[in-house]
Motif scaffolding. Structure first.
Motif, PDB file in Angstrom:
ATOM      1  N   THR A  30       9.552   0.734  -0.067  1.00 27.00           N
ATOM      2  CA  THR A  30       9.468   2.190   0.022  1.00 27.00           C
ATOM      3  C   THR A  30       9.530   2.896  -1.324  1.00 27.00           C
ATOM      4  OG1 THR A  30      11.861   2.342   0.363  1.00 27.00           O
ATOM      5  CG2 THR A  30      10.464   2.242   2.335  1.00 27.00           C
ATOM      6  N   ALA A  31       9.896   2.196  -2.376  1.00 31.46           N
ATOM      7  CA  ALA A  31      10.028   2.838  -3.685  1.00 31.46           C
ATOM      8  C   ALA A  31       9.862   1.794  -4.785  1.00 31.46           C
ATOM      9  CB  ALA A  31      11.397   3.514  -3.818  1.00 31.46           C
ATOM     10  N   GLY A  32       9.805   2.245  -6.035  1.00 28.54           N
ATOM     11  CA  GLY A  32       9.787   1.350  -7.185  1.00 28.54           C
ATOM     12  C   GLY A  32       8.656   0.349  -7.161  1.00 28.54           C
ATOM     13  N   LEU A  33       8.981  -0.890  -7.554  1.00 26.54           N
ATOM     14  CA  LEU A  33       7.964  -1.943  -7.644  1.00 26.54           C
ATOM     15  C   LEU A  33       7.344  -2.242  -6.283  1.00 26.54           C
ATOM     16  CD1 LEU A  33       9.729  -4.522 -10.009  1.00 26.54           C
ATOM     17  CD2 LEU A  33       8.229  -2.614 -10.607  1.00 26.54           C
ATOM     18  N   GLY A  34       8.149  -2.154  -5.228  1.00 24.03           N
ATOM     19  CA  GLY A  34       7.636  -2.444  -3.898  1.00 24.03           C
ATOM     20  C   GLY A  34       6.556  -1.480  -3.476  1.00 24.03           C
ATOM     21  N   ALA A  35       6.769  -0.184  -3.690  1.00 28.46           N
ATOM     22  CA  ALA A  35       5.779   0.819  -3.312  1.00 28.46           C
ATOM     23  C   ALA A  35       4.504   0.657  -4.136  1.00 28.46           C
ATOM     24  CB  ALA A  35       6.358   2.220  -3.482  1.00 28.46           C
ATOM     25  N   VAL A  36       4.658   0.397  -5.435  1.00 28.15           N
ATOM     26  CA  VAL A  36       3.493   0.161  -6.289  1.00 28.15           C
ATOM     27  C   VAL A  36       2.705  -1.039  -5.772  1.00 28.15           C
ATOM     28  CG1 VAL A  36       2.739  -0.529  -8.607  1.00 28.15           C
ATOM     29  CG2 VAL A  36       4.511   1.216  -8.334  1.00 28.15           C
ATOM     30  N   THR A  37       3.418  -2.086  -5.376  1.00 28.41           N
ATOM     31  CA  THR A  37       2.781  -3.300  -4.881  1.00 28.41           C
ATOM     32  C   THR A  37       2.023  -3.055  -3.587  1.00 28.41           C
ATOM     33  OG1 THR A  37       4.435  -4.703  -5.952  1.00 28.41           O
ATOM     34  CG2 THR A  37       3.238  -5.655  -4.099  1.00 28.41           C
ATOM     35  N   VAL A  38       2.643  -2.336  -2.656  1.00 27.35           N
ATOM     36  CA  VAL A  38       1.980  -2.022  -1.390  1.00 27.35           C
ATOM     37  C   VAL A  38       0.694  -1.250  -1.640  1.00 27.35           C
ATOM     38  CG1 VAL A  38       2.161  -0.665   0.736  1.00 27.35           C
ATOM     39  CG2 VAL A  38       4.075  -2.102   0.006  1.00 27.35           C
ATOM     40  N   LYS A  39       0.766  -0.238  -2.486  1.00 25.64           N
ATOM     41  CA  LYS A  39      -0.422   0.592  -2.751  1.00 25.64           C
ATOM     42  C   LYS A  39      -1.516  -0.207  -3.440  1.00 25.64           C
ATOM     43  CE  LYS A  39       2.193   3.931  -4.579  1.00 25.64           C
ATOM     44  NZ  LYS A  39       2.582   5.225  -5.215  1.00 25.64           N
ATOM     45  N   ALA A  40      -1.133  -1.071  -4.376  1.00 25.19           N
ATOM     46  CA  ALA A  40      -2.131  -1.858  -5.108  1.00 25.19           C
ATOM     47  C   ALA A  40      -2.831  -2.853  -4.187  1.00 25.19           C
ATOM     48  CB  ALA A  40      -1.465  -2.590  -6.267  1.00 25.19           C
ATOM     49  N   LEU A  41      -2.064  -3.529  -3.323  1.00 25.07           N
ATOM     50  CA  LEU A  41      -2.663  -4.512  -2.417  1.00 25.07           C
ATOM     51  C   LEU A  41      -3.510  -3.839  -1.343  1.00 25.07           C
ATOM     52  CD1 LEU A  41       0.346  -6.981  -2.017  1.00 25.07           C
ATOM     53  CD2 LEU A  41      -1.711  -7.292  -3.409  1.00 25.07           C
ATOM     54  N   ALA A  42      -3.098  -2.660  -0.900  1.00 19.41           N
ATOM     55  CA  ALA A  42      -3.848  -1.942   0.134  1.00 19.41           C
ATOM     56  C   ALA A  42      -5.263  -1.612  -0.311  1.00 19.41           C
ATOM     57  CB  ALA A  42      -3.109  -0.662   0.519  1.00 19.41           C
ATOM     58  N   ARG A  43      -5.458  -1.466  -1.608  1.00 19.34           N
ATOM     59  CA  ARG A  43      -6.796  -1.117  -2.123  1.00 19.34           C
ATOM     60  C   ARG A  43      -7.793  -2.274  -2.015  1.00 19.34           C
ATOM     61  NH1 ARG A  43      -3.592   2.120  -5.735  1.00 19.34           N
ATOM     62  NH2 ARG A  43      -3.472   0.523  -7.353  1.00 19.34           N
ATOM     63  N   HIS A  44      -7.318  -3.453  -1.562  1.00 18.91           N
ATOM     64  CA  HIS A  44      -8.206  -4.610  -1.466  1.00 18.91           C
ATOM     65  C   HIS A  44      -8.411  -5.053  -0.017  1.00 18.91           C
ATOM     66  CE1 HIS A  44      -8.328  -5.077  -5.844  1.00 18.91           C
ATOM     67  NE2 HIS A  44      -7.111  -4.562  -5.772  1.00 18.91           N
ATOM     68  N   SER A  45      -8.209  -4.116   0.893  1.00 12.60           N
ATOM     69  CA  SER A  45      -8.591  -4.257   2.300  1.00 12.60           C
ATOM     70  C   SER A  45      -7.952  -5.413   3.064  1.00 12.60           C
ATOM     71  CB  SER A  45     -10.121  -4.360   2.407  1.00 12.60           C
ATOM     72  OG  SER A  45     -10.737  -3.259   1.781  1.00 12.60           O
ATOM     73  N   PRO A  46      -6.641  -5.600   2.959  1.00 15.11           N
ATOM     74  CA  PRO A  46      -6.008  -6.607   3.821  1.00 15.11           C
ATOM     75  C   PRO A  46      -6.022  -6.125   5.270  1.00 15.11           C
ATOM     76  CG  PRO A  46      -4.334  -5.319   2.713  1.00 15.11           C
ATOM     77  CD  PRO A  46      -5.652  -4.888   2.126  1.00 15.11           C
TER      78      PRO A  46
END
Length: 318
Positions: A30-46
């Motif tokens: 929900t925040a920090g590195l985790g939120a950045v990671t979720v947003k970055a991976l979402a851009r690659h259509s999982p």
């Protein structure tokens, strides 16, 4: 911006391939590195991303932000209190609904906290950083292994650790005292080191036991997230000073997430060394591990102790 080393040319938007059909779970999303990671991976259509945390409002904001740009991505927030192993168990058992899991990122964690016990009576940093994540991993291992059996599978487990593991007690893990606060002078950093050492050696042992899953521990760098910003002035000064002595500056969350993004999805499988410890970005660094962190005897002891401990919380009701 901070100072990065290793694969400084890694750009997630460019270098992470399509994740079409893949299912991902990120703890502490929900925040920090985790939120950045979720947003970055979402851009690659999982196909779907699960993420855990306690802040439902922050989770809803993240879901809205991601789906505004990547509407095809399924997102599920799993409420998890890592202070309670029953909460961890219930979260996974009731919340995870897929029959495959391609990427598991154990991102959540705490650092240099005052002496305290979890709800289950474990030293808080060891309880959250190691035991709670070990519970997540243990419960999801069957689906990870099932996914790894599929044609052209590339299943990965990425566990965040820290170079702070070097502050561990002399014996590595004080099994006799992990059910106490282990309070002592400078104890918050020793307790943190113990928990981060546990991340390193548990990950390496998992890799030995499950070779079909690419499994690594990663250091994100020292990042300006709540983990650092929430420290006392003295503790934060210590972190900044020691980082400066090492020739490094604090990273921003977008930089700090790069190592776990590289390990989880950016690196070709053939380039990964399962069981290894990686410094940012993508630098295999087992040479940095001391004899305790490399001890197969300690790794086996931690694995068996963890298995026996978690059975109590995963096979009974609160």
């Amino acid at each position: 911006m901070g100072q990065l080393h290793g694969r400084t040319d890694f750009i997630p938007d460019r270098d992470i391939p399509s994740l079409d059909g893949k299912v991902i779970l990120v703890t502490g999303g929900t925040a920090g590195l985790g939120a950045v990671t979720v947003k970055a991976l979402a851009r690659h259509s999982p196909a779907h991303i699960y993420f855990t945390g306690r802040n439902a409002a922050a989770a809803e904001e993240l879901i809205q932000e991601v789906q505004a740009n990547d509407v095809s991505v399924g997102l599920s927030f799993l409420t998890m209190d890592m202070m309670s192993l029953h909460s961890v168990r219930d979260c996974i058992q009731t919340g995870f609904r897929h029959e495959r899991l391609d990427i598991l990122i154990c991102n959540a964690g705490i650092m240099a906290k005052p002496a305290e016990l979890t709800q289950d009576g474990f030293e808080i940093q060891f309880g959250i950083n190691h035991l709670a994540h070990a519970s997540v991993i243990r419960q999801l291992t069957p689906v990870l292994l099932k996914t790894a059996e599929q044609l052209n599978a590339d299943v990965r487990l990425v566990v965040l650790t820290s170079t702070g593991f070097r502050g561990h007690p002399s014996q590595g893990i004080d099994f006799e005292k992990v059910r106490t606060t282990q309070n002592s002078v400078g104890g918050s950093w020793i307790r943190y080191g113990q928990s981060k050492l546990a991340n390193v050696i548990y990950t390496a042992e998992f890799a030995r036991r499950h070779p079909s899953i690419t499994t690594v521990s990663v250091h994100p760098g020292v990042v300006a997230t709540d983990l650092v910003n929430g420290l006392s002035r003295v503790q934060r000064g210590f972190v900044v000073f020691t980082n400066w002595i090492a020739g490094r500056t604090l990273l921003q969350p977008e930089e700090g997430a790069l190592n776990q993004l590289w390990a989880a999805a950016g690196a070709p499988k053939a380039e990964m060394v399962s069981g290894a410890f990686y410094m940012p970005i993508g630098v295999e660094s087992n040479h940095m591990l001391d004899s305790v962190a490399k001890s197969p005897e300690l790794a086996t002891k931690l694995w068996r102790w963890t298995e026996e401990t978690l059975k109590v919380y995963q096979e009974t009701t609160p």
